[in-house]
Design a protein around this motif. Structure first.
Motif, short mmCIF file in Angstrom:
data_model
loop_
_atom_site.label_atom_id
_atom_site.label_comp_id
_atom_site.label_asym_id
_atom_site.label_seq_id
_atom_site.Cartn_x
_atom_site.Cartn_y
_atom_site.Cartn_z
N GLN A 51 0.84 -1.20 0.00
CA GLN A 51 0.00 0.00 0.00
C GLN A 51 0.87 1.25 0.00
OE1 GLN A 51 -2.87 -0.25 3.24
NE2 GLN A 51 -3.45 -2.33 2.66
N THR A 52 1.94 1.19 0.80
CA THR A 52 2.90 2.31 0.84
C THR A 52 3.40 2.64 -0.56
OG1 THR A 52 3.67 1.53 2.99
CG2 THR A 52 5.07 3.10 1.85
N ARG A 53 3.82 1.60 -1.25
CA ARG A 53 4.42 1.81 -2.57
C ARG A 53 3.41 2.41 -3.54
NH1 ARG A 53 7.51 -3.39 -4.43
NH2 ARG A 53 8.66 -1.89 -5.67
N MET A 54 2.19 1.92 -3.48
CA MET A 54 1.16 2.46 -4.38
C MET A 54 0.94 3.94 -4.11
SD MET A 54 -2.08 -0.13 -4.87
CE MET A 54 -2.99 0.64 -6.19
N MET A 55 0.82 4.30 -2.85
CA MET A 55 0.52 5.69 -2.51
C MET A 55 1.70 6.61 -2.79
SD MET A 55 -2.54 6.56 -1.57
CE MET A 55 -2.84 5.80 -3.15
N TYR A 56 2.92 6.15 -2.51
CA TYR A 56 4.08 6.99 -2.79
C TYR A 56 4.26 7.20 -4.29
CZ TYR A 56 5.77 6.80 2.08
OH TYR A 56 5.90 6.93 3.45
N THR A 57 3.99 6.15 -5.05
CA THR A 57 4.11 6.27 -6.51
C THR A 57 3.08 7.28 -7.03
OG1 THR A 57 4.86 3.99 -6.65
CG2 THR A 57 4.08 5.00 -8.69
N THR A 58 1.86 7.15 -6.55
CA THR A 58 0.81 8.08 -6.95
C THR A 58 1.17 9.50 -6.53
OG1 THR A 58 -0.84 6.34 -6.68
CG2 THR A 58 -1.65 8.59 -6.77
N ALA A 59 1.70 9.66 -5.33
CA ALA A 59 2.11 10.98 -4.85
C ALA A 59 3.15 11.59 -5.78
CB ALA A 59 2.66 10.88 -3.43
N GLY A 60 4.11 10.76 -6.17
CA GLY A 60 5.15 11.25 -7.08
C GLY A 60 4.58 11.73 -8.40
N GLU A 61 3.58 11.00 -8.88
CA GLU A 61 2.95 11.39 -10.15
C GLU A 61 2.19 12.71 -10.00
OE1 GLU A 61 0.60 7.92 -10.89
OE2 GLU A 61 2.33 6.74 -11.57
N ILE A 62 1.48 12.85 -8.88
CA ILE A 62 0.73 14.09 -8.66
C ILE A 62 1.68 15.27 -8.54
CG2 ILE A 62 -0.77 15.32 -7.05
CD1 ILE A 62 -1.95 12.61 -6.23
N GLU A 63 2.77 15.05 -7.80
CA GLU A 63 3.73 16.13 -7.56
C GLU A 63 4.43 16.54 -8.85
OE1 GLU A 63 7.39 15.30 -5.47
OE2 GLU A 63 6.92 16.87 -3.99
N GLY A 64 4.72 15.51 -9.67
CA GLY A 64 5.32 15.80 -10.97
C GLY A 64 6.74 16.32 -10.92
N LYS A 65 7.50 16.03 -9.84
CA LYS A 65 8.89 16.50 -9.77
C LYS A 65 9.87 15.34 -9.90
CE LYS A 65 8.05 20.62 -7.01
NZ LYS A 65 7.83 21.06 -5.62
N GLY A 66 9.36 14.16 -10.24
CA GLY A 66 10.24 13.02 -10.45
C GLY A 66 10.64 12.27 -9.19
N ARG A 67 9.99 12.57 -8.07
CA ARG A 67 10.35 11.85 -6.83
C ARG A 67 9.78 10.44 -6.90
NH1 ARG A 67 10.12 14.85 -1.02
NH2 ARG A 67 8.24 15.95 -1.67
N THR A 68 10.60 9.49 -6.49
CA THR A 68 10.19 8.08 -6.54
C THR A 68 9.68 7.63 -5.17
OG1 THR A 68 12.33 7.28 -5.84
CG2 THR A 68 12.02 7.61 -8.21
N GLU A 69 9.17 6.37 -5.14
CA GLU A 69 8.69 5.82 -3.86
C GLU A 69 9.82 5.82 -2.83
OE1 GLU A 69 7.34 1.87 -4.94
OE2 GLU A 69 9.37 1.05 -4.97
N ASP A 70 11.03 5.54 -3.28
CA ASP A 70 12.16 5.49 -2.35
C ASP A 70 12.57 6.88 -1.89
OD1 ASP A 70 13.75 2.58 -3.89
OD2 ASP A 70 12.24 2.73 -2.30
N ASP A 71 12.38 7.88 -2.73
CA ASP A 71 12.67 9.25 -2.29
C ASP A 71 11.77 9.60 -1.11
OD1 ASP A 71 13.18 10.41 -5.69
OD2 ASP A 71 14.65 9.81 -4.17
N PHE A 72 10.50 9.26 -1.22
CA PHE A 72 9.58 9.57 -0.12
C PHE A 72 9.91 8.75 1.13
CE2 PHE A 72 7.01 12.57 -2.13
CZ PHE A 72 6.68 12.16 -3.42
N ALA A 73 10.27 7.50 0.94
CA ALA A 73 10.51 6.61 2.09
C ALA A 73 11.84 6.92 2.79
CB ALA A 73 10.47 5.16 1.65
N TYR A 74 12.86 7.23 2.00
CA TYR A 74 14.21 7.27 2.56
C TYR A 74 14.82 8.65 2.68
CZ TYR A 74 14.19 2.21 2.04
OH TYR A 74 13.88 0.88 2.15
N LYS A 75 14.20 9.65 2.03
CA LYS A 75 14.88 10.93 2.00
C LYS A 75 14.11 12.05 2.70
CE LYS A 75 18.04 9.73 -1.50
NZ LYS A 75 17.91 9.67 -2.97
N ARG A 76 13.04 11.68 3.41
CA ARG A 76 12.34 12.71 4.19
C ARG A 76 12.68 12.53 5.66
NH1 ARG A 76 6.30 12.28 3.56
NH2 ARG A 76 6.79 10.08 3.39
N LEU A 77 12.63 13.63 6.40
CA LEU A 77 12.91 13.56 7.83
C LEU A 77 11.60 13.55 8.62
CD1 LEU A 77 15.98 15.96 8.07
CD2 LEU A 77 15.94 13.45 8.09
#
Lengths: 252, 96, 313
Positions: A51-77
């Motif tokens: 579920q995480t992966r689906m939502m992060y992927t969708t978020a990346g698409e909405i944002e449109g800045k090229g962030r991937t599921e791993d960017d959201f999971a591993y690069k936010r504080l």
């Protein structure tokens, strides 16, 4: 608030909730009360990460800045994560684990039931798929609470304690802010108030079957949607994110 | 360290697709039927191997005794007239 | 039937490549041998969850995380299939666990080594599962029915395990200098313990005679070890890693790799409880088991209450 901006935040919240709870359950690998239950708990973890992966992927698409599921999971504080405090709470004993799971799964069961008719295709598809998984998670945790509550004297007070400890963390799931109001108004997500009674009824039924006495209200957990978390998140993320943080240039 | 209960054993049968027979796939240990069903689902259908599950306490199974297999099964051996291939059909006859 | 006649009939069945099933008559030694072998195989799967399980929370990508979770879940499942097979021979799960906890039963030596970096996740999948596959493919033809069927099921699931590991270590071996060094280091530490997984030389293996006669084992330790080495060297070469054996040489005549001497004293120490992680692995398992006692008791108590209710109704 702009609908797209609200949608982005909403998807991240769903993803964050699933990710942190998925993490907690993954910590239980090889620690289950018996082997069959080990598989059950890690199965739930797997579903949640899906579920995480689906939502992060969708978020990346909405944002449109090229962030991937791993960017959201591993690069936010920590302040950027918007999960509820419920999912950060430690595994404790098996009673704590299933108590946390029941509250989470019953809420999301009811949410996904409504969300699967969203006019937003991605949300609807996500909810429909997740509903199947969540129905099972709910069944699993509820059946265990019944058995612990109506099992031995020891299991009864242990699950009673576990439920007391986590009970006032459920309110945060029903909080609404500008993100929710924007999407409710746009007709994209349900108003959680519409299924609050159903949520309470489902849980009360379990508590009755489990012979649980009236639960105490403690501090009403809040703040997660604003990035103000419990102390636990500060210990979860450094471990979760350790390898990409240590080797930022490397691909895995 | 206590040597304690590890639950009764349940045999697991999976039907991979509606209409097909149930196949025995193994067993699980669980305290009751509901937990057995859940555990069987987690253990035996992770790779989409099933649409339906039966679980049955192992001690409820009545099995034939291998020592009796001669009496139980051999008599079927010479009754080949139960197989369609035993009969000679006139050439050219269809749908039979 | 007299025991002598039964034994002849039993051996004849084995020679005809027919399976022995749980209710069939079997010599005591056949039963004992299988209980020991199958239960140790089961314990290995379960203990093997620990060295990999402790890396799940640190998996460096979501994909890597779910794959590792699924792999370790499979291992739990394999443990369950094998415990079932062992139980069909007349031993209870309680007894099996007690044997593990009191160190009467052993498990595969490899799991007594620590997993120190993410590259070890690659090495474990590639080498340890690789070695297990060689062994398990052979065991699919074992004479005892439930064990054989368990092996067929396990082999189907195992193939992704090795690929998962090899993918991890290949990416690293072909990645940054730090990743490459990590990958080589993992191979250096895991190579010899992986070879030891196949057990002592045939000549020093006390159980081989019966195991072969009764078709419990279909190939010898040395044969299986050689198979593993031959297929793995090429895989290491392709990704630019060096196997830590200066005596490794392709033998044109035998068409196998000649390899250096294994340190059998190390294997002996590890098997007898004196490896790097033996105490840790067992303490972990005992703790999980003890911590879970109240849960198991509750489940049993609840089930009993329901049964009592039915009687009264």
């Amino acid at each position: 608030m702009d609908v797209n901006e609200a949608l982005l935040k909403y998807c991240l919240r769903l993803g964050d909730d699933a990710m942190i709870l998925g993490h907690r359950l993954s910590e239980l690998c090889s620690k289950g009360p018996y082997l069959e239950e080990d598989i059950a708990l890690t199965n739930i973890s797997l579903d949640l990460f899906g579920q995480t992966r689906m939502m992060y992927t969708t978020a990346g698409e909405i944002e449109g800045k090229g962030r991937t599921e791993d960017d959201f999971a591993y690069k936010r504080l920590e302040p950027e994560f918007q999960n509820v405090l419920l999912v950060e709470q430690p595994n404790g004993n098996f009673g704590n684990t299933v108590a946390r799971q029941m509250i989470f799964s019953v809420f999301y069961y009811h949410l996904f039931k409504e969300l699967q008719t969203s006019s937003n295709e991605k949300l609807a598809a996500f909810a429909a798929k997740s509903l199947k998984e969540t129905t099972y998670h709910m069944r699993h945790s509820c059946e265990w609470i019944v058995r612990l509550g109506d099992g031995t004297e020891e299991s009864h007070w242990k699950i009673q304690d576990a439920l007391n400890d986590i009970w006032s963390y459920r309110h945060e799931l029903f909080e609404k802010d500008e993100v929710d109001e924007t999407l409710i108004e746009a007709g994209l997500i349900p108003d959680t108030v519409t299924f609050k009674a159903a949520f309470e009824a489902t849980i009360q039924d379990v508590l009755d079957r489990a012979t649980i006495e009236e639960l105490e209200e403690g501090w009403k957990a809040t703040g997660g949607r604003k990035g103000h978390h419990s102390e636990y998140l500060g210990h979860i993320l450094p471990i979760f994110q350790s390898i990409p943080r240590t080797y930022p240039e490397s691909k895995w | 360290m206590s040597a304690d209960n590890q639950f009764p054993q349940w045999e697991v049968f999976i039907q991979s697709k509606t209409g097909l027979p149930y196949k025995h796939v193994g067993n699980v240990h669980a305290a009751d039927g509901e937990l057995a069903l859940q555990n069987a689902r987690d253990l035996y259908t992770r790779r989409q191997e099933g649409t339906s599950i039966w679980v049955l306490p192992t001690d409820q199974i009545v099995a034939s005794n291998p020592d009796d297999s001669d009496a139980f099964f051999d008599p079927a051996e010479d009754k080949i007239y139960r197989a369609a291939t035993y009969y000679t059909m006139p050439k050219g006859a269809k749908h039979i | 039937m007299e025991d002598v006649n039964r034994l002849e009939a039993f051996q004849a069945k084995i020679d005809r490549e027919e399976k022995i099933e749980p209710k069939d008559w079997m010599p005591d030694d056949y039963r004992k041998h299988l209980i020991r072998q199958i239960s140790q195989h089961a314990h290995s799967e379960v203990v093997g969850m620990q060295p990999e399980g402790q890396w799940i929370s640190r998996a460096p990508s979501l994909r890597a995380k779910v794959v590792l979770l699924a792999k370790v879940q499979d291992e739990a499942g394999h443990g369950l299939y094998l415990y079932s097979a062992a139980e069909s021979l007349g031993i209870s799960r309680d007894e099996l666990l007690e044997q593990l906890h009191t160190e009467k039963a052993k498990y595969s030596s490899i799991f007594n080594y620590p997993t120190l970096t993410w590259a070890d996740m690659g090495a474990v999948g590639w080498l340890v599962d690789g070695a297990a596959i060689v062994n398990q493919v052979s065991l699919q033809r074992t004479s005892y029915g439930p064990y054989s069927r368990g092996m067929v099921r396990i082999c189907k699931e195992e193939s992704f395990h090795q690929r998962q590991g090899y993918e991890i270590i290949s990416e690293m071996a072909l990645g940054s200098p730090e990743q490459k060094q990590m990958a080589q280091d993992a191979l250096n530490r895991m190579w010899w313990p992986s070879l030891m997984m196949f057990g002592p030389h045939d000549a020093d293996s006390p159980n081989t005679g019966n195991a072969t006669k009764w078709k419990i084992k279909r190939e010898t330790n040395d044969e299986l070890r050689q198979k593993f080495i031959d297929k793995t060297i090429q895989q290491a070469t392709v990704i630019g890693l060096t196997v830590p054996d200066p005596d490794l040489k392709w033998n044109e005549e035998t068409e196998h790799y000649d390899f250096g001497p294994i340190d059998w004293s190390e294997l002996k120490e590890v098997i007898h409880g004196r490896g790097p992680c033996n105490k840790q692995r067992l303490n972990h398992h005992r703790k999980a088991h003890n911590d879970g006692a109240w849960v198991r008791e509750a489940a049993n108590a609840y089930a009993q209450k329901q049964r009592d209710k039915k009687k009264v109704a």
